[in-house]
Design a protein around this motif. Structure first.
Motif, PDB file in Angstrom:
ATOM      1  N   VAL A  47       0.823  -1.210   0.000  1.00 27.84           N
ATOM      2  CA  VAL A  47       0.000   0.000   0.000  1.00 27.84           C
ATOM      3  C   VAL A  47       0.859   1.263   0.000  1.00 27.84           C
ATOM      4  O   VAL A  47       0.593   2.219  -0.716  1.00 27.84           O
ATOM      5  CB  VAL A  47      -0.970   0.013   1.208  1.00 27.84           C
ATOM      6  CG1 VAL A  47      -1.763   1.310   1.246  1.00 27.84           C
ATOM      7  CG2 VAL A  47      -1.900  -1.183   1.135  1.00 27.84           C
ATOM      8  N   MET A  48       1.930   1.283   0.805  1.00 33.30           N
ATOM      9  CA  MET A  48       2.733   2.498   0.918  1.00 33.30           C
ATOM     10  C   MET A  48       3.917   2.510  -0.050  1.00 33.30           C
ATOM     11  O   MET A  48       4.552   3.541  -0.229  1.00 33.30           O
ATOM     12  CB  MET A  48       3.213   2.654   2.359  1.00 33.30           C
ATOM     13  CG  MET A  48       2.038   2.764   3.354  1.00 33.30           C
ATOM     14  SD  MET A  48       2.605   2.693   5.073  1.00 33.30           S
ATOM     15  CE  MET A  48       3.253   4.353   5.262  1.00 33.30           C
ATOM     16  N   LEU A 104      -6.099  -2.163   7.620  1.00 32.33           N
ATOM     17  CA  LEU A 104      -5.912  -1.108   6.609  1.00 32.33           C
ATOM     18  C   LEU A 104      -7.105  -0.162   6.591  1.00 32.33           C
ATOM     19  O   LEU A 104      -6.948   1.049   6.482  1.00 32.33           O
ATOM     20  CB  LEU A 104      -5.723  -1.737   5.217  1.00 32.33           C
ATOM     21  CG  LEU A 104      -4.345  -2.344   4.962  1.00 32.33           C
ATOM     22  CD1 LEU A 104      -4.341  -3.089   3.638  1.00 32.33           C
ATOM     23  CD2 LEU A 104      -3.268  -1.258   4.956  1.00 32.33           C
ATOM     24  N   GLY A 127      -6.928   2.459   9.004  1.00 33.77           N
ATOM     25  CA  GLY A 127      -5.843   3.431   8.834  1.00 33.77           C
ATOM     26  C   GLY A 127      -4.527   2.980   9.422  1.00 33.77           C
ATOM     27  O   GLY A 127      -3.564   3.748   9.485  1.00 33.77           O
ATOM     28  N   VAL A 128      -4.470   1.727   9.862  1.00 29.46           N
ATOM     29  CA  VAL A 128      -3.240   1.207  10.473  1.00 29.46           C
ATOM     30  C   VAL A 128      -2.191   0.953   9.385  1.00 29.46           C
ATOM     31  O   VAL A 128      -2.484   0.318   8.379  1.00 29.46           O
ATOM     32  CB  VAL A 128      -3.538  -0.107  11.232  1.00 29.46           C
ATOM     33  CG1 VAL A 128      -2.251  -0.839  11.583  1.00 29.46           C
ATOM     34  CG2 VAL A 128      -4.362   0.192  12.481  1.00 29.46           C
ATOM     35  N   PHE A 129      -0.989   1.465   9.592  1.00 24.69           N
ATOM     36  CA  PHE A 129       0.088   1.283   8.619  1.00 24.69           C
ATOM     37  C   PHE A 129       1.377   0.796   9.262  1.00 24.69           C
ATOM     38  O   PHE A 129       2.365   0.536   8.575  1.00 24.69           O
ATOM     39  CB  PHE A 129       0.375   2.606   7.897  1.00 24.69           C
ATOM     40  CG  PHE A 129       0.730   3.711   8.844  1.00 24.69           C
ATOM     41  CD1 PHE A 129       2.043   3.906   9.232  1.00 24.69           C
ATOM     42  CD2 PHE A 129      -0.260   4.526   9.400  1.00 24.69           C
ATOM     43  CE1 PHE A 129       2.379   4.903  10.130  1.00 24.69           C
ATOM     44  CE2 PHE A 129       0.069   5.525  10.294  1.00 24.69           C
ATOM     45  CZ  PHE A 129       1.394   5.710  10.665  1.00 24.69           C
TER      46      PHE A 129
END
Lengths: 200, 200
Positions: free
Chosen positions: A48-49, A165, A168-170
């Motif tokens: 994702v990032m 996800l 909002g957990v990264f």
């Protein structure tokens, strides 16, 4: 009764282990429960990032190799580094498979996995390394195979990663206290105050 | 006499500001000096590490927008967010130009820049926004032009950035205490103990 604190972590993350120890202590002091929710840094961070694994980053990788043992010692926790390549899939799946049947035993299992892996330096993230822990927690050979590689366990982990996800957990560890997201074991001082005051 | 603590920061980094406030307080309590050494996240993070700016990262950007004001409030510091695009070059160059002439005044200048930028929310990182601060610190118009855009100032900043990278610094704030590198304002508890005991 207040909702449990959401505790998000990756089983291969040493900071996740530091966060696990800390959040249980803090939650207990406020009479709150902690719900352990495995996520996968490989999905959140890399897919994702678009980032590399922490230890492979120039500069930061070297720093983290120093920071983890230093921080563990600062917190009074035993730590032994494991250099082998590893995946969090076996413990994450086995934890969720157990949690679906016995949440209390599942948390004790996860704590035993972390204690062996980070505290004793004996790799508990491989199918072979995890097997003795699973036996101690009463899983038969057949149950263990289901827990680490069965369709139900795989689906439970996928749902857990997706839910993290969506929240909002990264990063590992992350904490959600009454809707408020905190990232890092070094935010536990804020988590402690948030639990006491509901904000500031 | 002990060497000063190396304090590495980017002028556009709010965590760098939180670290600046914290390290001066802690250093004073140990009778130690702090040497402010600007670095550029744009070079360290984007060029060397290959990362995007923090605020542009999926998930993490949103988190940081929440974490900065929450952490500032937790620490009892006023904070106002600035949304304009910004570059740290003018204040970083002007600070180093001043530091080459008067280190004490230069540190007070840097603190005034941070107080205006983060505390009052008035952009102090542009040439125009920084000019009133420079005037307050006694720079003439000609001196100010030299300080923000002259060849000497540019060379001083390049040397400062190179030295930070050579030290292993990759983030803002970072602290070097007697050869030991700490990253993040949230390592100041460890910095404090390291200053007291020289390790643990």
């Amino acid at each position: 009764m207040a909702a449990p604190i959401g505790f998000y972590f990756d089983f291969i993350s040493p900071y996740g282990w530091l966060g696990a120890v800390g959040i249980e202590r803090i939650a207990a002091s406020h009479g709150r429960e902690v719900d352990w929710r495995p996520m996968l840094l490989g999905v959140a961070v890399m897919q994702v990032m678009g980032l590399k694994p922490l230890l492979d980053m120039p500069l930061k990788g070297d720093y983290v190799r120093r920071d983890v043992p230093r921080t563990a010692a600062f917190l009074g926790l035993p730590y032994k580094r494991i250099d082998a390549p590893m995946t969090p899939l076996p413990p994450a799946r086995a934890f969720l498979w157990l949690k679906a049947r016995d949440p209390v035993r599942a948390k004790a299992f996860a704590q035993a996995v972390q204690a062996q892996h980070f505290g004793e330096g004996v790799n508990a993230t491989t199918v072979d390394g995890l097997a003795p822990v699973a036996r101690r927690f009463g899983l038969s050979g057949e149950e263990y195979r289901e827990a680490v590689a069965g369709a139900e366990a795989k689906a439970l982990l996928k749902a857990s990663v997706d839910a993290a996800l969506a929240t909002g957990v990264f990063g590992s560890p992350s904490f959600v206290v009454d809707g408020e997201l905190f990232w890092g074991h070094d935010r536990l001082d804020q988590v402690d105050k948030w639990l006491a005051k509901g904000g500031w």
